[in-house]
Write an enzyme that holds these catalytic residues in place. Structure first.
Site, PDB file in Angstrom:
ATOM      1  N   GLY A 140      59.182 -27.172  34.278  1.00 27.62           N
ATOM      2  CA  GLY A 140      59.821 -25.872  34.126  1.00 27.62           C
ATOM      3  C   GLY A 140      61.327 -26.020  34.018  1.00 27.62           C
ATOM      4  O   GLY A 140      61.901 -27.070  34.330  1.00 27.62           O
ATOM      5  N   CYS A 141      61.971 -24.964  33.564  1.00 35.10           N
ATOM      6  CA  CYS A 141      63.422 -25.040  33.356  1.00 35.10           C
ATOM      7  C   CYS A 141      64.149 -25.237  34.683  1.00 35.10           C
ATOM      8  O   CYS A 141      64.991 -26.126  34.810  1.00 35.10           O
ATOM      9  CB  CYS A 141      63.917 -23.803  32.625  1.00 35.10           C
ATOM     10  SG  CYS A 141      63.372 -22.231  33.323  1.00 35.10           S
ATOM     11  N   TYR A 142      63.820 -24.401  35.676  1.00 33.53           N
ATOM     12  CA  TYR A 142      64.487 -24.559  36.970  1.00 33.53           C
ATOM     13  C   TYR A 142      64.189 -25.923  37.594  1.00 33.53           C
ATOM     14  O   TYR A 142      65.097 -26.587  38.123  1.00 33.53           O
ATOM     15  CB  TYR A 142      64.054 -23.453  37.935  1.00 33.53           C
ATOM     16  CG  TYR A 142      64.623 -22.077  37.698  1.00 33.53           C
ATOM     17  CD1 TYR A 142      65.999 -21.869  37.676  1.00 33.53           C
ATOM     18  CD2 TYR A 142      63.802 -20.963  37.551  1.00 33.53           C
ATOM     19  CE1 TYR A 142      66.525 -20.584  37.503  1.00 33.53           C
ATOM     20  CE2 TYR A 142      64.315 -19.682  37.381  1.00 33.53           C
ATOM     21  CZ  TYR A 142      65.682 -19.502  37.361  1.00 33.53           C
ATOM     22  OH  TYR A 142      66.197 -18.248  37.208  1.00 33.53           O
TER      23      TYR A 142
END
Lengths: 349, 349, 349, 349
Positions: A152-154
């Site tokens: 995921g991006c985070y």
């Protein structure tokens, strides 16, 4: 290195991650963009959905089930979670799957079930999928695994900041606080009131505090890094900008460790990395400095409170946090130059 | 209550805090706007600088030294720090000073000297000035003190969130982490590259990490609240919006305390307050919900890490964080209805 | 003047015009906000939909058909067109209707049918409704007409700029070009892809060129003003901001007329108006100078091409272009001070 | 075609046009970036000024007068007007000058003097400079002229829209109205109050109405195209976005001409052009569809007023309107593939 041309399918091209993957692949020297799929939008042209993708404007969107997989080498999964594993889990074996959804990120399908509210229908595949944080996955990628789960991006930003520090034992695996800020594109192209211009411009708010599904993903990887069971405070905020993500990690130093040691650990860990850079002391990395690129910039700051340190990471959530890292993983898995198609400079201003 | 009409001077009207104070005072039932000063811009009309202040467009800006203070009841100091105390420190005794700068916020002039890089020229006045976080200062304000120092914008939000919790002993006075986010107007109207539209739009970055001058101000007040010497992690970020400030406070619960207790302490503390409200469980306050108003909204969240709690506060930095709280202080000091001129609804969308 | 307290119903409070009308009425000295309706959202509280409307957060939304109209004096129609006339056309006679939709703007129901694609079910009511561009409608408003149709946002700005010039015969009723620019709130709160933050931020485009439904509305009123049948070029553009509307009118001067004459005609026409102001020569009005207010600012510029003139008008589309003008009309119709509840200063910056 | 590597100097790299030229050249197959100059900032590194230009962060900025011109093939002039011609006019003959300022755009130095308020010190050079609107200048560029004057951003968009229509005689050379909208980067990186985030966000205004210096530039070229002396209404507006420019051209059709003819003329004129495209009927080009690229999109719309037509053009002001067109001109002059370094897709969202 190979000089082959890969035939790449894009599954789920009606969203931002699909469009971004196409944008980045457009000039990849070793890739030909093959089938492009969408579900509700099948039958329309890509230009109807994304007029900016000029070279592909006339391409027709087809349903995933209508794709002829012969001759397709790699499939980028840009589908919503749930749909993703159901579609990707059934692809023929000769297709290398690079999934940008959450569906194959959890090594334990029970964790997935708890946080995504559904039973995984391909539990064995998620157990064996490779978690594709490229900088930490090259050995596994070199074997061209059947399924690569892009983080995921985070988690991408958070893990690049924290993981080497836990591995080095220089920060403690307790009280890890990740205060995160993301642009609106992280929420996708779906029609939700909160994503309207008038609701997202000129304001900021926290959301999903303590409940965001990227928290268990971060915890999985940090637990592996530290050998302990790690819990994190993960507090995301929605920022009135389209692209960009910044995580501010508030960490406790291990006994005797100092801020300079933290900077040194990160600098050494990433010294040879093309896409991760540690800023000079004093510099405050800005998401604008990575916009449109696959870069992650890290910075280390002293805390006023003794025994603590602050580490900031910035990425473009749609590139290093999504389509760019997916391509980086493909490059790595297919023994192509890892930076191919990913060498652009940021769009600033 | 008084029915008098106060004659108010605005010192330093070329910046945003001065303009905002005038905007808010424009319809105050008990105030007449008297002298309006500026230094470099003296001789111009207010409309030249702030065309939006239509009713005052023809007002001439004068130098502070040219003001006739006879008949002036209250002076709002909207000057840069340093200039502020030099000008305000010399005003005649009959003028109540409400200072929006940092110059009278520190009870110890040595702390001021350390953080603002200059020796205070009115050390006695700063020692006796009242720190005007209205909700905690009413008793002192009732005596109409000669100088009221309005808190900084970040301290306002941070203290409203944390101070009652330390007073109640429900959170620990250690490892207090304040991750803060502000719109660009907090940086004022000065011509700095970082405040240009092209440099501030579509991105986010941390700044002054560990070194921002609002940190010692917060520490001063939290130390008073807790009885211990408190240090805080204060990490501000610049957000691409004009108004609004959000602080995310990551706190350690006292032994045995629970998240619900924190919400209860805040709810009880502010039950009668017109401008501080505690959001329902689950709500995520947005700076848009207070834009243009004197409100502070608080919310309490469980942390994934046991023994911790997250408290969020949002304000409009130019109102509750500046001109609005200044007027609230004036209302309180002059025994006027505390909400006078401050009852507008937020401008949303 | 009356000192009565009017009981006002708000019909269709789930959109921005409804919320804005409530925001503005909140502190109206002569209005009590009565029933608040919504259709799909009936049963929820207003605070669920618009958390910024703090004083009304607990108010329940009811369906329009469930309202008891006894004791209701005035109804603000904030409904979508079509729905609007069907609901408003059936209200009891004692309720003064102030409609913010397009349904009663056309004096000829056939024109409405052509442009809104449906047959008007109350053709007599639309024929007799008053077109409430307040500055030109006071005589008719003084009789408290049963239905007041508030002009569209673009027509409001365009007509205030052009109508007096046609009436004075100082510009020609041919080749009238209105190049218009609006913030995104003009598109409402509906979930459309084009209104998403990521689709509307950081870009501009024209839309509905030559086909926008505000064109025939402008033409109706300009034809009445000039006595001829006027067609206009109306070219709107979507601007990445929430509030604000600017129209740039490119006009041909009548034979012998000069730019100074145009400024003089407008200045004289609006000399006594509280909400329409003509800028000094050289000033370029900005939508920020009217944000949140009921003001319209006009400016006149020489064209490089002899015999032509440029007139710019700015308004806040949600205030003078919607809820504000509606209240101005109510004030006028009920013989209340026309500026009541409308005297706030713009929110700048 | 050549396979040489050109050594390119960038003069004036502290502004946006300089930085953008470097960004685009970074991956040009036939260019090596040589000397990079700045005046006030000489001695600093490029990374200090533009941290996003990672590969050149360590490059030192030198003064133009300290450059050794031996071995430099081409100089990109990114200097302010006035400074530009003084510096560029003195370069050695072997350096091909590509000027992005206004200094060599006027064929008559007297016109330059009138509009730029200074006497040109190299009048012969401006007379013989090539006006580098690439699509109309290839023949002249093929001779590698000593000085190529890149058009202004507004003229680029305006001329691409209108010039073929005048050449074809399908629109009249009278009453040409160009209503233009630009992002803030068009104003450069200079410290002006109007360019501050808080002054430019969330609003729109017209500026320099009737007086903008791009008007005479457009007039010069349209007069050449039509054979008549053309005056234009040029009305620019500042839009709250960083990049992007849209011009809306309101034109009179020649007798007997129809809207479809206009679309046909443009489509045929640009059929083979890599960077100019005519949108399908009904499409409304958005500046987001060209962001970061050298593209110009055109669209043609019927006007409600018979005998008129509306043509819209969108570009990225920093690429096709500045650095991109400069490189396109270099490619053309040096017989390189015209699209080299200019083939990226737009950054959307």
């Amino acid at each position: 290195m190979t000089t082959q041309t890969l035939n790449a399918a894009i599954l789920g091209a009606s969203g931002y991650t699909g469009a971004e993957t196409i944008r980045l692949l457009a000039h990849h020297a070793n890739v030909r963009i093959g089938p492009i799929t969408a579900h509700a939008q099948a039958g329309r042209s890509l230009g109807d959905l994304f007029p900016h993708l000029h070279p592909f404007a006339e391409r027709n969107l087809v349903k995933a089930e209508d794709v002829n997989w012969d001759g397709v080498d790699v499939a980028f999964g840009c589908l919503p979670h749930g749909t993703s594993e159901e579609v990707l889990g059934k692809l023929p074996d000769h297709v290398t799957v690079i999934d940008l959804s959450a569906d194959f990120r959890f090594r334990d399908p029970r964790t997935y079930a708890v946080h995504y509210g559904r039973t995984h229908t391909h539990p064995d595949k998620t157990r064996s999928a490779i978690y594709g944080l490229t900088e930490f996955a090259r050995e596994a990628l070199a074997n061209r695994p059947p399924i690569i789960a892009c983080p995921g991006c985070y988690p991408t930003a958070s893990l690049l900041a924290i993981k080497p520090l836990l591995e080095a034992g220089i920060v403690l695996p307790i009280d890890i606080i990740i205060d995160a800020k993301s642009g609106v594109s992280g929420a996708g192209r779906g029609l939700k009131e909160g994503n309207l211009f008038c609701e997202a411009a000129e304001g900021i708010h926290a959301y999903s505090v303590g409940q965001h599904r990227h928290a268990p993903e971060i915890e999985q990887e940090l637990s592996l890094a530290s050998g302990a069971s790690v819990l994190v405070n993960f507090t995301p905020h929605l920022v009135p900008m389209t692209r960009g993500e910044l995580v501010t990690c508030h960490l406790k130093l291990a006994h005797g460790a100092e801020v300079g040691d933290v900077r040194k650990v990160l600098s050494q860990r990433y010294a040879e990395e093309p896409f991760v850079k540690v800023a000079k002391a004093g510099a405050c990395p800005d998401t604008r400095w990575v916009r449109g690129t696959n870069l992650c910039l890290l910075a280390v700051f002293a805390d006023r409170i003794p025994g603590r340190v602050i580490v900031v990471a910035v990425i473009d959530n749609l590139v290093k946090g999504s389509g760019g890292q997916a391509i980086q993983n493909m490059n790595s898995a297919f023994d192509l130059p890892e930076s191919e198609a990913l060498t652009m400079e940021p769009l600033f201003p």
